[in-house]
Design a protein around this motif. Structure first.
Motif, PDB file in Angstrom:
ATOM      1  N   ILE A   1       0.838  -1.209   0.000  1.00  0.00           N
ATOM      2  CA  ILE A   1       0.000   0.000   0.000  1.00  0.00           C
ATOM      3  C   ILE A   1       0.872   1.258   0.000  1.00  0.00           C
ATOM      4  CG2 ILE A   1      -1.687   1.306   1.330  1.00  0.00           C
ATOM      5  CD1 ILE A   1      -2.752  -1.345   2.388  1.00  0.00           C
ATOM      6  N   LEU A   2       1.833   1.290   0.933  1.00  0.00           N
ATOM      7  CA  LEU A   2       2.633   2.505   1.076  1.00  0.00           C
ATOM      8  C   LEU A   2       3.509   2.745  -0.151  1.00  0.00           C
ATOM      9  CD1 LEU A   2       3.540   2.269   4.855  1.00  0.00           C
ATOM     10  CD2 LEU A   2       1.815   3.671   3.736  1.00  0.00           C
ATOM     11  N   THR A   3       4.044   1.656  -0.737  1.00  0.00           N
ATOM     12  CA  THR A   3       4.877   1.844  -1.918  1.00  0.00           C
ATOM     13  C   THR A   3       4.075   2.469  -3.042  1.00  0.00           C
ATOM     14  OG1 THR A   3       5.952  -0.192  -1.284  1.00  0.00           O
ATOM     15  CG2 THR A   3       6.593   0.740  -3.370  1.00  0.00           C
ATOM     16  N   ILE A   4       2.880   1.936  -3.280  1.00  0.00           N
ATOM     17  CA  ILE A   4       2.049   2.473  -4.361  1.00  0.00           C
ATOM     18  C   ILE A   4       1.707   3.937  -4.105  1.00  0.00           C
ATOM     19  CG2 ILE A   4      -0.332   2.444  -5.204  1.00  0.00           C
ATOM     20  CD1 ILE A   4       1.148   0.539  -6.708  1.00  0.00           C
ATOM     21  N   LEU A   5       1.342   4.261  -2.859  1.00  0.00           N
ATOM     22  CA  LEU A   5       0.859   5.615  -2.592  1.00  0.00           C
ATOM     23  C   LEU A   5       1.996   6.617  -2.452  1.00  0.00           C
ATOM     24  CD1 LEU A   5      -2.092   4.944  -0.135  1.00  0.00           C
ATOM     25  CD2 LEU A   5      -2.171   5.329  -2.589  1.00  0.00           C
ATOM     26  N   LEU A   6       3.120   6.183  -1.848  1.00  0.00           N
ATOM     27  CA  LEU A   6       4.161   7.165  -1.518  1.00  0.00           C
ATOM     28  C   LEU A   6       5.352   7.137  -2.471  1.00  0.00           C
ATOM     29  CD1 LEU A   6       4.125   6.785   2.357  1.00  0.00           C
ATOM     30  CD2 LEU A   6       2.869   8.396   0.937  1.00  0.00           C
ATOM     31  N   MET A   7       5.764   5.948  -2.908  1.00  0.00           N
ATOM     32  CA  MET A   7       6.889   5.944  -3.854  1.00  0.00           C
ATOM     33  C   MET A   7       6.640   4.933  -4.972  1.00  0.00           C
ATOM     34  SD  MET A   7       9.976   4.367  -1.613  1.00  0.00           S
ATOM     35  CE  MET A   7       9.910   2.693  -1.011  1.00  0.00           C
ATOM     36  N   PRO A   8       5.791   5.325  -5.917  1.00  0.00           N
ATOM     37  CA  PRO A   8       5.381   4.387  -6.967  1.00  0.00           C
ATOM     38  C   PRO A   8       6.542   3.891  -7.828  1.00  0.00           C
ATOM     39  CG  PRO A   8       4.558   6.607  -7.387  1.00  0.00           C
ATOM     40  CD  PRO A   8       5.103   6.607  -6.012  1.00  0.00           C
ATOM     41  N   HIS A   9       7.705   4.526  -7.748  1.00  0.00           N
ATOM     42  CA  HIS A   9       8.827   4.037  -8.539  1.00  0.00           C
ATOM     43  C   HIS A   9       9.821   3.265  -7.701  1.00  0.00           C
ATOM     44  CE1 HIS A   9       7.597   5.845 -12.307  1.00  0.00           C
ATOM     45  NE2 HIS A   9       7.083   6.786 -11.549  1.00  0.00           N
ATOM     46  N   GLY A  10       9.461   2.946  -6.472  1.00  0.00           N
ATOM     47  CA  GLY A  10      10.267   2.059  -5.652  1.00  0.00           C
ATOM     48  C   GLY A  10      11.549   2.681  -5.142  1.00  0.00           C
ATOM     49  N   ILE A  11      12.348   1.836  -4.494  1.00  0.00           N
ATOM     50  CA  ILE A  11      13.593   2.327  -3.907  1.00  0.00           C
ATOM     51  C   ILE A  11      14.527   2.848  -4.993  1.00  0.00           C
ATOM     52  CG2 ILE A  11      15.652   1.616  -2.629  1.00  0.00           C
ATOM     53  CD1 ILE A  11      13.848  -0.376  -1.140  1.00  0.00           C
ATOM     54  N   ALA A  12      14.633   2.099  -6.097  1.00  0.00           N
ATOM     55  CA  ALA A  12      15.537   2.522  -7.172  1.00  0.00           C
ATOM     56  C   ALA A  12      15.102   3.873  -7.739  1.00  0.00           C
ATOM     57  CB  ALA A  12      15.583   1.469  -8.267  1.00  0.00           C
ATOM     58  N   GLY A  13      13.782   4.071  -7.846  1.00  0.00           N
ATOM     59  CA  GLY A  13      13.273   5.340  -8.351  1.00  0.00           C
ATOM     60  C   GLY A  13      13.638   6.497  -7.431  1.00  0.00           C
ATOM     61  N   MET A  14      13.544   6.232  -6.105  1.00  0.00           N
ATOM     62  CA  MET A  14      13.908   7.257  -5.125  1.00  0.00           C
ATOM     63  C   MET A  14      15.385   7.616  -5.247  1.00  0.00           C
ATOM     64  SD  MET A  14      11.405   7.963  -2.779  1.00  0.00           S
ATOM     65  CE  MET A  14      11.887   7.873  -1.058  1.00  0.00           C
ATOM     66  N   VAL A  15      16.226   6.576  -5.349  1.00  0.00           N
ATOM     67  CA  VAL A  15      17.667   6.806  -5.434  1.00  0.00           C
ATOM     68  C   VAL A  15      17.987   7.610  -6.685  1.00  0.00           C
ATOM     69  CG1 VAL A  15      19.901   5.691  -5.713  1.00  0.00           C
ATOM     70  CG2 VAL A  15      18.230   4.755  -4.104  1.00  0.00           C
ATOM     71  N   ALA A  16      17.374   7.219  -7.814  1.00  0.00           N
ATOM     72  CA  ALA A  16      17.650   7.911  -9.068  1.00  0.00           C
ATOM     73  C   ALA A  16      17.235   9.369  -8.984  1.00  0.00           C
ATOM     74  CB  ALA A  16      16.914   7.215 -10.216  1.00  0.00           C
ATOM     75  N   ARG A  17      16.077   9.625  -8.334  1.00  0.00           N
ATOM     76  CA  ARG A  17      15.614  10.988  -8.218  1.00  0.00           C
ATOM     77  C   ARG A  17      16.557  11.795  -7.313  1.00  0.00           C
ATOM     78  NH1 ARG A  17       9.644  11.889  -6.186  1.00  0.00           N
ATOM     79  NH2 ARG A  17      10.745  11.835  -4.215  1.00  0.00           N
ATOM     80  N   GLY A  18      16.995  11.155  -6.215  1.00  0.00           N
ATOM     81  CA  GLY A  18      17.929  11.810  -5.309  1.00  0.00           C
ATOM     82  C   GLY A  18      19.207  12.219  -6.030  1.00  0.00           C
ATOM     83  N   ARG A  19      19.691  11.322  -6.934  1.00  0.00           N
ATOM     84  CA  ARG A  19      20.922  11.618  -7.666  1.00  0.00           C
ATOM     85  C   ARG A  19      20.730  12.775  -8.633  1.00  0.00           C
ATOM     86  NH1 ARG A  19      23.440   6.264  -8.801  1.00  0.00           N
ATOM     87  NH2 ARG A  19      23.228   6.659 -11.004  1.00  0.00           N
ATOM     88  N   ARG A  20      19.546  12.813  -9.275  1.00  0.00           N
ATOM     89  CA  ARG A  20      19.293  13.889 -10.226  1.00  0.00           C
ATOM     90  C   ARG A  20      19.216  15.234  -9.517  1.00  0.00           C
ATOM     91  NH1 ARG A  20      15.992  10.468 -13.083  1.00  0.00           N
ATOM     92  NH2 ARG A  20      14.133  11.128 -11.981  1.00  0.00           N
ATOM     93  N   VAL A  21      18.619  15.232  -8.304  1.00  0.00           N
ATOM     94  CA  VAL A  21      18.437  16.488  -7.581  1.00  0.00           C
ATOM     95  C   VAL A  21      19.777  17.031  -7.123  1.00  0.00           C
ATOM     96  CG1 VAL A  21      17.480  17.517  -5.493  1.00  0.00           C
ATOM     97  CG2 VAL A  21      16.081  16.006  -6.901  1.00  0.00           C
ATOM     98  N   SER A  22      20.658  16.154  -6.620  1.00  0.00           N
ATOM     99  CA  SER A  22      21.919  16.629  -6.028  1.00  0.00           C
ATOM    100  C   SER A  22      22.925  17.063  -7.084  1.00  0.00           C
ATOM    101  CB  SER A  22      22.540  15.564  -5.149  1.00  0.00           C
ATOM    102  OG  SER A  22      22.820  14.427  -5.932  1.00  0.00           O
TER     103      SER A  22
END
Lengths: 311, 286
Positions: free
Chosen positions: A290-311
């Motif tokens: 539930i939480l993955t779908i609602l909060l981070m639909p692209h999963g852990i890898a998606g979060m990491v990739a986004r973090g890298r793009r932002v920094s």
């Protein structure tokens, strides 16, 4: 940094870590990782929610064991039987689903129906499968190792390298598929299959290819898993198993070939890190979905990739 | 033989109405919120457990316990709709996965409270009807009548009241309905709560007939979804017919084939229908 370099430290883990629990967790991560990575080919890359994946996993486990027990063949031939059998079944089911253009919910329901049918057959064909009790067996895979001849695969270290090799091969094979023209056809089907059809992409053929290729991966994982734990029972086909597969792929991230392995690692290690009973584990699986779908639909890898793009 | 067939036929119709009430919930939520809520099966199971607790543990009379359980489940349906499903509207796959996650949360909580031991409610209404040579337990007849009334009531409410027609209009064209003054968010929340309540009612009535285990939900939601799709998702009376068809197929099937394969008939039916009449039996074909 090249992502494949991340694999190298895994080669030396058994030399450094002598803790059997850690190695066992990694073995399960690799084997279930194959399952999650292959599921992601049909789910993440082609956009079809197949609920047949657990059934492919289970059918191959049974086919491998039964063919070895009845025809006295080696594990690798048995696995070949398992994969061939699952491929055949997948072609039939996939052809039915895609010829009749079943989409989204309908595809999910019909694949669920077929996997329930498979479970019912395994459960009730007791003379052959021993029904709900399952089978405990002592057969082991064998390997030819230069200098040592043919040896049985036993013990944590050998299983570690065997499963590592299997998942490396699986990730390599699937990333070759995903990054080829075939992968672009899959992506176009995921994004808009009517448009893909208009553009001259044979939607039926590529959906079927993705479905069969994904299930073949599940079949390999099934054979390995069954012989690692030396036990098969109808739980391989259960809804919980399908749930775990979806959870791994989602949690890891559906946009990258290898990302579901992260999900497999988290979900395999979690019960060992925090001591929980079966009910609490079910609760955690559910909450993760539930939480993955609602909060981070692209999963852990998606979060990491986004973090890298932002920094 | 004829007696057996008629008996199984009646049995199938009665079990079929239980499938139908779930199928109705599936159809309503799908029509209004664009997602298929697999958790309705878990709601049904929860309704059965709440009813059992209220009657056998708290000592409340069964006719009073049923509406209480329905209200509890409907309230829960409303809460999860606002907390979770509100964010997956019209995204079928995400909604499906959230509902699958919700099932395991509910099952886990139920296992923690009530354990895996099957619970049996004391007989609410003992006694049987004898029609010719066929025996029908009185309680089964009551359950059938109650469910039939609720389904007919739902149909009437949808076609005869303003809110019902608003729901129909919304299912056909959300934007036009919103322009005509249909309050979208209220409608969606209301339908989610009503569907959950229907599932809770199914569970509350189920409790008086069979033993309650945490697994009943998964079987019933599968039959419910099958029933809804069989008929063509989106038609109210169709989902009723779909539920009955699956119930009867199981009843008749168990005479000729081993009962272990009971769950398979609905599935086989469903696959055949989807292949040859993909929009369902009673919906207009595309």
């Amino acid at each position: 940094m090249k992502a494949w370099l991340l694999w190298i430290p895994l080669l030396v883990v058994p030399a450094v870590v002598h803790n059997n629990v850690v190695l066992t967790i990694l073995i399960f991560t690799f084997i279930l990782g194959i399952l999650a990575v292959s599921f992601n080919l049909i789910f993440g890359f082609t956009g079809q929610l197949s609920l047949f994946h657990a059934a492919a996993f289970g059918l191959s486990a049974y086919a491998t064991y039964l063919s070895m027990a009845h025809w006295a063949i080696s594990f690798w031939l048995g696995m070949l039987v398992g994969v061939a059998f699952v491929t055949l079944v997948s072609i039939v089911i996939g052809a039915i689903c895609f010829r009749f253009k079943l989409r989204e919910l309908y595809f999910a329901i019909v694949t669920l129906a077929f996997s329930e049918l498979a479970r019912l057959v395994i459960l009730n064909w007791t003379t052959f499968t021993n029904g709900s009790l399952g089978v405990n067996f002592t057969l082991t895979p064998t390997l030819w190792i230069p200098g040592r001849g043919v040896v049985a695969v036993e013990g944590t270290t050998m299983w570690y390298y065997l499963s590592l090799a299997a998942i490396v091969l699986a990730v390599f094979a699937y990333s070759r598929i995903v990054h080829s023209w075939m992968g672009r056809c899959f992506a176009s089907i995921r994004l808009n299959d009517e448009l893909a059809d208009t553009l001259g992409i044979n939607v039926f053929r590529y959906k079927l290819t993705a479905f069969v290729a994904a299930n073949a991966g599940a079949a390999v994982a099934g054979s390995l898993y069954a012989f690692y734990i030396s036990y098969i029972d109808p739980h391989y086909f259960s809804i919980d198993q399908s749930l775990a597969i979806i959870a791994m792929a989602l949690l890891g991230g559906r946009d990258y070939v290898a990302a579901p392995i992260v999900g497999a690692l988290v979900l395999t290690a979690l019960p060992h890190v925090i001591e929980v009973n079966a009910e609490a584990r079910l609760l955690v699986y559910g909450l993760i979905l539930i939480l993955t779908i609602l909060l981070m639909p692209h999963g852990i890898a998606g979060m990491v990739a986004r973090g890298r793009r932002v920094s | 033989m004829l007696q057996l067939v008629v008996g199984q036929l009646l049995n199938g119709v009665i079990v079929g109405t239980l499938y139908a009430i779930i199928a109705l919930g599936v159809t309503l939520t799908f029509g209004i919120t664009g997602i298929v809520n697999f958790a309705l099966g878990a709601f049904m199971m929860l309704g059965a457990y709440i009813t059992w607790s209220l009657t056998d543990a708290a000592g409340i009379a069964y006719p009073l316990a049923v509406p209480l359980a329905v209200l509890c489940v409907a309230a829960l349906g409303l809460v999860v709709d606002q907390l979770l499903f509100r964010f997956t509207r019209n995204n079928l796959i995400n909604g499906l996965i959230v509902s699958i996650g919700l099932i395991s949360v509910i099952v886990a909580v139920v296992l923690m409270i009530w354990t895996t031991t099957p619970q049996n409610m004391h007989y609410v209404l003992p006694g049987i009807f004898r029609v010719g040579g066929v025996i029908v337990p009185k309680m089964k007849a009551v359950v059938f009548v109650v469910l039939l009334c609720v389904i007919l009531f739902t149909y009437a409410a949808l076609t005869r009241t303003w809110a019902g027609r608003a729901a129909y209009a919304y299912a056909q064209n959300p934007e036009a309905a919103a322009l005509m003054g249909v309050h979208t968010r209220v409608l969606q929340a209301g339908v989610a709560a009503y569907s959950a309540g229907l599932a809770g009612l199914g569970g509350a009535l189920y409790a008086s007939l069979y033993s309650i285990t945490p697994e009943i939900g998964s079987g019933y939601i599968l039959k419910g979804v099958e029933g809804a799709i069989l008929a063509g998702i989106g038609t109210v009376m169709g989902s009723f017919a779909g539920g009955i068809i699956i119930g009867v197929a199981e009843g008749i099937g168990s005479i000729f084939f081993p009962s272990a394969y009971n769950d398979a008939y609905g599935l086989v039916f469903l696959v055949l229908i989807l292949l040859f009449k993909p929009a369902g039996l009673f919906a207009p074909q595309r």
